[in-house]
Design a protein around this motif. Sequence first.
Motif, PDB file in Angstrom:
ATOM      1  N   HIS A 160       5.566   2.201  26.701  1.00 44.00           N
ATOM      2  CA  HIS A 160       6.344   2.946  25.706  1.00 44.00           C
ATOM      3  C   HIS A 160       5.694   2.749  24.343  1.00 44.00           C
ATOM      4  O   HIS A 160       5.623   1.632  23.828  1.00 44.00           O
ATOM      5  N   ILE A 161       5.231   3.851  23.762  1.00 45.75           N
ATOM      6  CA  ILE A 161       4.641   3.804  22.419  1.00 45.75           C
ATOM      7  C   ILE A 161       5.729   4.176  21.426  1.00 45.75           C
ATOM      8  O   ILE A 161       6.285   5.274  21.489  1.00 45.75           O
ATOM      9  N   PRO A 162       6.075   3.275  20.509  1.00 42.62           N
ATOM     10  CA  PRO A 162       7.183   3.558  19.585  1.00 42.62           C
ATOM     11  C   PRO A 162       6.856   4.666  18.597  1.00 42.62           C
ATOM     12  O   PRO A 162       5.691   5.033  18.388  1.00 42.62           O
ATOM     13  N   CYS A 163       7.911   5.176  17.972  1.00 44.50           N
ATOM     14  CA  CYS A 163       7.813   6.389  17.160  1.00 44.50           C
ATOM     15  C   CYS A 163       7.132   6.211  15.808  1.00 44.50           C
ATOM     16  O   CYS A 163       6.902   7.203  15.125  1.00 44.50           O
ATOM     17  N   ASN A 164       6.824   4.994  15.416  1.00 42.50           N
ATOM     18  CA  ASN A 164       6.172   4.799  14.119  1.00 42.50           C
ATOM     19  C   ASN A 164       4.654   4.674  14.219  1.00 42.50           C
ATOM     20  O   ASN A 164       3.976   4.538  13.197  1.00 42.50           O
ATOM     21  N   VAL A 165       4.129   4.709  15.432  1.00 44.04           N
ATOM     22  CA  VAL A 165       2.673   4.620  15.603  1.00 44.04           C
ATOM     23  C   VAL A 165       2.026   5.918  15.136  1.00 44.04           C
ATOM     24  O   VAL A 165       2.424   7.009  15.551  1.00 44.04           O
ATOM     25  N   THR A 166       1.023   5.802  14.271  1.00 46.04           N
ATOM     26  CA  THR A 166       0.323   6.985  13.753  1.00 46.04           C
ATOM     27  C   THR A 166      -1.112   7.088  14.263  1.00 46.04           C
ATOM     28  O   THR A 166      -1.700   8.170  14.235  1.00 46.04           O
ATOM     29  N   TYR A 167      -1.661   5.975  14.749  1.00 40.27           N
ATOM     30  CA  TYR A 167      -3.083   5.954  15.135  1.00 40.27           C
ATOM     31  C   TYR A 167      -3.259   5.206  16.450  1.00 40.27           C
ATOM     32  O   TYR A 167      -2.686   4.134  16.658  1.00 40.27           O
ATOM     33  N   ILE A 168      -4.069   5.808  17.340  1.00 41.42           N
ATOM     34  CA  ILE A 168      -4.464   5.165  18.598  1.00 41.42           C
ATOM     35  C   ILE A 168      -5.985   5.208  18.674  1.00 41.42           C
ATOM     36  O   ILE A 168      -6.584   6.294  18.651  1.00 41.42           O
ATOM     37  N   GLY A 169      -6.622   4.057  18.771  1.00 45.43           N
ATOM     38  CA  GLY A 169      -8.076   3.965  18.717  1.00 45.43           C
ATOM     39  C   GLY A 169      -8.766   4.326  20.029  1.00 45.43           C
ATOM     40  O   GLY A 169      -8.142   4.412  21.086  1.00 45.43           O
ATOM     41  N   LEU A 170     -10.086   4.501  19.945  1.00 50.77           N
ATOM     42  CA  LEU A 170     -10.858   4.913  21.110  1.00 50.77           C
ATOM     43  C   LEU A 170     -10.744   3.899  22.242  1.00 50.77           C
ATOM     44  O   LEU A 170     -10.597   2.695  22.010  1.00 50.77           O
ATOM     45  N   HIS A 171     -10.742   4.410  23.470  1.00 52.86           N
ATOM     46  CA  HIS A 171     -10.673   3.595  24.687  1.00 52.86           C
ATOM     47  C   HIS A 171      -9.419   2.726  24.751  1.00 52.86           C
ATOM     48  O   HIS A 171      -9.403   1.725  25.480  1.00 52.86           O
ATOM     49  N   ALA A 172      -8.370   3.102  24.017  1.00 53.67           N
ATOM     50  CA  ALA A 172      -7.178   2.249  23.939  1.00 53.67           C
ATOM     51  C   ALA A 172      -6.620   1.903  25.314  1.00 53.67           C
ATOM     52  O   ALA A 172      -6.241   0.750  25.572  1.00 53.67           O
ATOM     53  N   PHE A 173      -6.567   2.888  26.213  1.00 54.53           N
ATOM     54  CA  PHE A 173      -6.012   2.664  27.558  1.00 54.53           C
ATOM     55  C   PHE A 173      -7.063   2.943  28.629  1.00 54.53           C
ATOM     56  O   PHE A 173      -6.744   3.276  29.766  1.00 54.53           O
ATOM     57  N   ASN A 174      -8.302   2.770  28.254  1.00 52.59           N
ATOM     58  CA  ASN A 174      -9.417   3.024  29.156  1.00 52.59           C
ATOM     59  C   ASN A 174      -9.303   2.164  30.427  1.00 52.59           C
ATOM     60  O   ASN A 174      -9.028   0.968  30.365  1.00 52.59           O
ATOM     61  N   ASN A 175      -9.483   2.802  31.584  1.00 53.00           N
ATOM     62  CA  ASN A 175      -9.484   2.098  32.874  1.00 53.00           C
ATOM     63  C   ASN A 175      -8.179   1.372  33.187  1.00 53.00           C
ATOM     64  O   ASN A 175      -8.186   0.353  33.892  1.00 53.00           O
ATOM     65  N   CYS A 176      -7.061   1.889  32.684  1.00 53.48           N
ATOM     66  CA  CYS A 176      -5.749   1.426  33.168  1.00 53.48           C
ATOM     67  C   CYS A 176      -5.495   2.197  34.457  1.00 53.48           C
ATOM     68  O   CYS A 176      -4.781   3.210  34.471  1.00 53.48           O
ATOM     69  N   ILE A 177      -6.086   1.730  35.534  1.00 50.22           N
ATOM     70  CA  ILE A 177      -6.211   2.540  36.750  1.00 50.22           C
ATOM     71  C   ILE A 177      -4.882   2.802  37.447  1.00 50.22           C
ATOM     72  O   ILE A 177      -4.806   3.697  38.300  1.00 50.22           O
ATOM     73  N   ASN A 178      -3.837   2.031  37.120  1.00 45.62           N
ATOM     74  CA  ASN A 178      -2.532   2.264  37.745  1.00 45.62           C
ATOM     75  C   ASN A 178      -1.510   2.895  36.804  1.00 45.62           C
ATOM     76  O   ASN A 178      -0.343   3.044  37.170  1.00 45.62           O
ATOM     77  N   LEU A 179      -1.953   3.268  35.613  1.00 51.29           N
ATOM     78  CA  LEU A 179      -1.054   3.943  34.669  1.00 51.29           C
ATOM     79  C   LEU A 179      -0.721   5.334  35.209  1.00 51.29           C
ATOM     80  O   LEU A 179      -1.618   6.136  35.472  1.00 51.29           O
ATOM     81  N   THR A 180       0.565   5.613  35.377  1.00 51.54           N
ATOM     82  CA  THR A 180       0.968   6.889  35.988  1.00 51.54           C
ATOM     83  C   THR A 180       1.527   7.889  34.984  1.00 51.54           C
ATOM     84  O   THR A 180       1.515   9.096  35.246  1.00 51.54           O
ATOM     85  N   GLU A 181       2.015   7.403  33.858  1.00 50.81           N
ATOM     86  CA  GLU A 181       2.587   8.316  32.868  1.00 50.81           C
ATOM     87  C   GLU A 181       2.454   7.739  31.469  1.00 50.81           C
ATOM     88  O   GLU A 181       2.391   6.525  31.282  1.00 50.81           O
ATOM     89  N   ILE A 182       2.421   8.630  30.496  1.00 56.34           N
ATOM     90  CA  ILE A 182       2.356   8.183  29.102  1.00 56.34           C
ATOM     91  C   ILE A 182       2.870   9.307  28.200  1.00 56.34           C
ATOM     92  O   ILE A 182       2.631  10.493  28.471  1.00 56.34           O
ATOM     93  N   ILE A 183       3.572   8.918  27.151  1.00 55.58           N
ATOM     94  CA  ILE A 183       4.026   9.850  26.121  1.00 55.58           C
ATOM     95  C   ILE A 183       3.403   9.426  24.799  1.00 55.58           C
ATOM     96  O   ILE A 183       3.573   8.289  24.362  1.00 55.58           O
ATOM     97  N   ILE A 184       2.641  10.315  24.198  1.00 56.11           N
ATOM     98  CA  ILE A 184       2.098  10.083  22.861  1.00 56.11           C
ATOM     99  C   ILE A 184       3.103  10.685  21.888  1.00 56.11           C
ATOM    100  O   ILE A 184       3.233  11.914  21.806  1.00 56.11           O
ATOM    101  N   PRO A 185       3.864   9.876  21.142  1.00 58.07           N
ATOM    102  CA  PRO A 185       4.971  10.410  20.332  1.00 58.07           C
ATOM    103  C   PRO A 185       4.503  11.268  19.166  1.00 58.07           C
ATOM    104  O   PRO A 185       3.335  11.241  18.765  1.00 58.07           O
ATOM    105  N   TYR A 186       5.442  12.040  18.620  1.00 59.95           N
ATOM    106  CA  TYR A 186       5.152  13.027  17.585  1.00 59.95           C
ATOM    107  C   TYR A 186       4.539  12.424  16.325  1.00 59.95           C
ATOM    108  O   TYR A 186       3.829  13.098  15.574  1.00 59.95           O
ATOM    109  N   CYS A 187       4.811  11.135  16.067  1.00 56.91           N
ATOM    110  CA  CYS A 187       4.317  10.502  14.840  1.00 56.91           C
ATOM    111  C   CYS A 187       2.809  10.269  14.871  1.00 56.91           C
ATOM    112  O   CYS A 187       2.181  10.079  13.826  1.00 56.91           O
TER     113      CYS A 187
END
Length: 285
Positions: A138-165
């Motif tokens: 869960h990425i909270p609503c105040n995050v404004t920046y996500i850097g390169l390769h942040a979730f690279n090779n999270c091979i079992n990650l099934t879902e993600i929401i990048i919030p509007y902020c």
Amino acid sequence: MMLHFLIFLCGAVSAVLVIACIFGIKHAFETCEYRKEETEYYKSLTGTLGSNINWNIDKHGTLFITGNGEIEEISSQVSPWIYYFDEVKKAVISDGITNIPDYMFSKCSSLVEVIIPNSVKTIGASSFDGCFDLKSIHIPCNVTYIGLHAFNNCINLTEIIIPYCVTDIGPAILDGCQKLQSVKLSNNISQITEEMFQNCNNLREVVIPNNVTQICEFAFRCFGNEDGLKKITIPKSVVCIESKAFAACGNLSDVYYLGSEDDWDKINIHPDNSGLVNANIYFLG
């Protein structure tokens, strides 16, 4: 004769009781020593991440990060808990901390759960790279920046929401997330960055937000996928699709374009995007 037997029997029983007592004391002593060593071991799993922030790992494998303000940069691309990567199952960041720096949880291959407070505003490069057991975040609503390769090779990650902020995303943030099936993107990003969904072999459908103007190279490239991307919605705002953005997307069948055919013809579509241009294109504008 009977008397002698009874005396012998009493002696034998006494000997057994003494031996049992000795072993019981030894076991109790060893247990006490083990618990003492265990306590001392987990006392050693502590440290600091700047003047106002501390960390510790408990016996259940939970990493607690407490304090206020900004966590200092991780030096040499290695987090302070490098020797305990396999022990960290859960991470809890306390409210008041404002960032997740580069490489913070990188290679924590057993990490299953992360609790990120609303105070966090940035998620650094490669911060969760190689977190193989992470299935959702869960990425909270105040995050404004996500850097390169942040979730690279999270091979079992099934879902993600990048919030509007979120307004700024680095390249390849989800590269190699092989089991990713559901993604929702912020309406405030302006581009699908390089290699953003590369090798997301189980991602079947993507809706690109209305403010995106550019789809960068290798954004949806997949290798060795049996299914891969099948449907995509592209907004009228897109003016450029870079080379090989849809490389190896041979199973892409339906493109829903939120503009007219004339608008589509004005898009600068670079070479090597056969997966896109050979699909069925539906003009919805």
